[in-house]
Design a protein around this motif. Structure first.
Motif, PDB file in Angstrom:
ATOM      1  N   LEU A 189       0.819  -1.216   0.000  1.00 43.24           N
ATOM      2  CA  LEU A 189       0.000   0.000   0.000  1.00 43.24           C
ATOM      3  C   LEU A 189       0.852   1.265   0.000  1.00 43.24           C
ATOM      4  O   LEU A 189       0.326   2.355  -0.251  1.00 43.24           O
TER       5      LEU A 189
ATOM      6  N   LEU B 215       0.720   3.757  -2.845  1.00 45.68           N
ATOM      7  CA  LEU B 215      -0.256   4.833  -2.940  1.00 45.68           C
ATOM      8  C   LEU B 215       0.399   6.202  -2.776  1.00 45.68           C
ATOM      9  O   LEU B 215      -0.128   7.204  -3.284  1.00 45.68           O
ATOM     10  N   HIS B 216       1.524   6.257  -2.077  1.00 41.45           N
ATOM     11  CA  HIS B 216       2.216   7.537  -1.880  1.00 41.45           C
ATOM     12  C   HIS B 216       2.719   8.116  -3.210  1.00 41.45           C
ATOM     13  O   HIS B 216       2.391   9.271  -3.543  1.00 41.45           O
TER      14      HIS B 216
ATOM     15  N   LEU C 267       1.680   7.299  -6.152  1.00 38.12           N
ATOM     16  CA  LEU C 267       0.516   7.473  -7.018  1.00 38.12           C
ATOM     17  C   LEU C 267      -0.205   8.773  -6.705  1.00 38.12           C
ATOM     18  O   LEU C 267      -0.572   9.543  -7.621  1.00 38.12           O
ATOM     19  N   LEU C 268      -0.400   9.050  -5.416  1.00 42.64           N
ATOM     20  CA  LEU C 268      -1.038  10.303  -5.017  1.00 42.64           C
ATOM     21  C   LEU C 268      -0.163  11.498  -5.380  1.00 42.64           C
ATOM     22  O   LEU C 268      -0.658  12.536  -5.828  1.00 42.64           O
TER      23      LEU C 268
END
Length: 311
Positions: free
Chosen positions: A206, A209-210, A212-213
């Motif tokens: 997960l 997600l860093h 990706l954001l």
């Protein structure tokens, strides 16, 4: 419980890995080193100032290359953020406040918990930053928010908060013409990779997600092009290729129970019967009895022969 029962256990061992064998570098030395690298990068970016004409020419080229490659327009991502003032302000705050603190927290965690991974990650980040600095100096690039052709909104100036001055010429803190590559994304991707390699939780993926954001934020706020992100990813891949990653400590499989050695009983004392527990034998069953010893029968004597006279 029973006489003669023998049990043996072998302690499961785990070979030492980089987390245990790598010595933690001195804290003061690391603080000085990281600070020096940051200052070199910060002042090095200023060398690209004064090349506004080249920066806008390069921006036109990058914009044309992206259209030739059929990359999605940056405006499509920004359109999602502009649906509400709150969302775009959150994106601007993320861009302004998460970049450095997240990277510092990542290094502090590895320094305290995974020294071997800390040294590796620090080297990778230093190599990535040095390569990016070379491009910042040699290829000045105006961000898409400054490019009239792009038709994008400078969300930081319109909605706030902003880390840049309204006019790039008066900005003494940052070089606004150092868009290529995006270190916001490059550092975020390295943070995710480093945490995935240094941890063992099944949720560690997960961390992706860093970056990706971060990707959505840097493109949606019109601070970077798609090619800035692609180049940052390529540079990080090259640095990871040349900087060897630490090997994880491997767990040995459970060792089998060692066979017990039987010693000869003292003279005149019968040997103790060793009972072996079997999953098919009840616990309260009597121990097996040894088979009775059989005395060998002596050979029968031959019958006496009668003499010729008796016959």
């Amino acid at each position: 419980m029973f006489a003669g029962i023998t049990t043996g256990t072998r302690r499961q061992t785990r070979p030492a890995g980089p987390e245990t064998t790598a010595s933690r570098p001195p804290l003061v030395r690391e603080l000085l080193l990281v600070t020096a690298l940051f200052l070199v990068y910060k002042f090095g970016r200023q060398l690209a100032n004064g090349h506004e004409a080249s920066a806008f020419d390069n921006a036109d080229r990058v914009w044309s290359w992206e259209r030739a490659l059929h990359l999605p327009g940056e405006g499509s991502v920004q359109h999602l953020l502009l649906h509400g003032d709150t969302l775009v302000k959150v994106a601007n705050t993320f861009y302004a406040t998460v970049h450095f603190p997240a990277t510092v927290a990542f290094l502090v965690y590895l320094y305290l918990r995974r020294p071997g991974h800390y040294l590796w990650s620090r080297r990778v980040l230093a190599g990535l930053t040095a390569a990016a600095l070379v491009l910042h100096i040699t290829v000045p690039l105006a961000p898409p928010r400054m490019l009239t052709t792009a038709g994008l909104v400078d969300t930081a100036q319109v909605y706030g908060p902003s880390v840049y001055a309204a006019t790039p010429d008066t900005d003494a803190m940052a070089n606004q013409f150092a868009a290529m590559p995006s270190l916001h994304f490059g550092w975020a991707l390295m943070v995710a990779i480093g945490l995935i390699m240094a941890t063992r939780s099944r949720w560690r993926w997960l961390w992706l997600l860093h970056p990706l954001l971060t990707l959505l934020v840097v493109v949606g706020t019109a601070n970077h092009y798609w090619l800035d992100v692609i180049v940052a990813t390529a540079l990080l891949g090259a640095v990871l290729f040349f900087v060897p990653a630490p090997k994880h400590a491997l767990r040995l499989p459970a060792a089998s129970k060692p066979s017990s050695r039987t010693s000869a009983p003292p003279a005149g004392r019968p040997a103790a019967v060793t009972r072996t527990m079997s999953p098919y034998q009840p616990e309260d069953a009597p121990p097996p009895q040894p088979a009775p010893s059989q005395t060998p029968t002596p050979p029968r004597a031959p019958a006496p022969q009668l003499s010729e006279a008796v016959r």
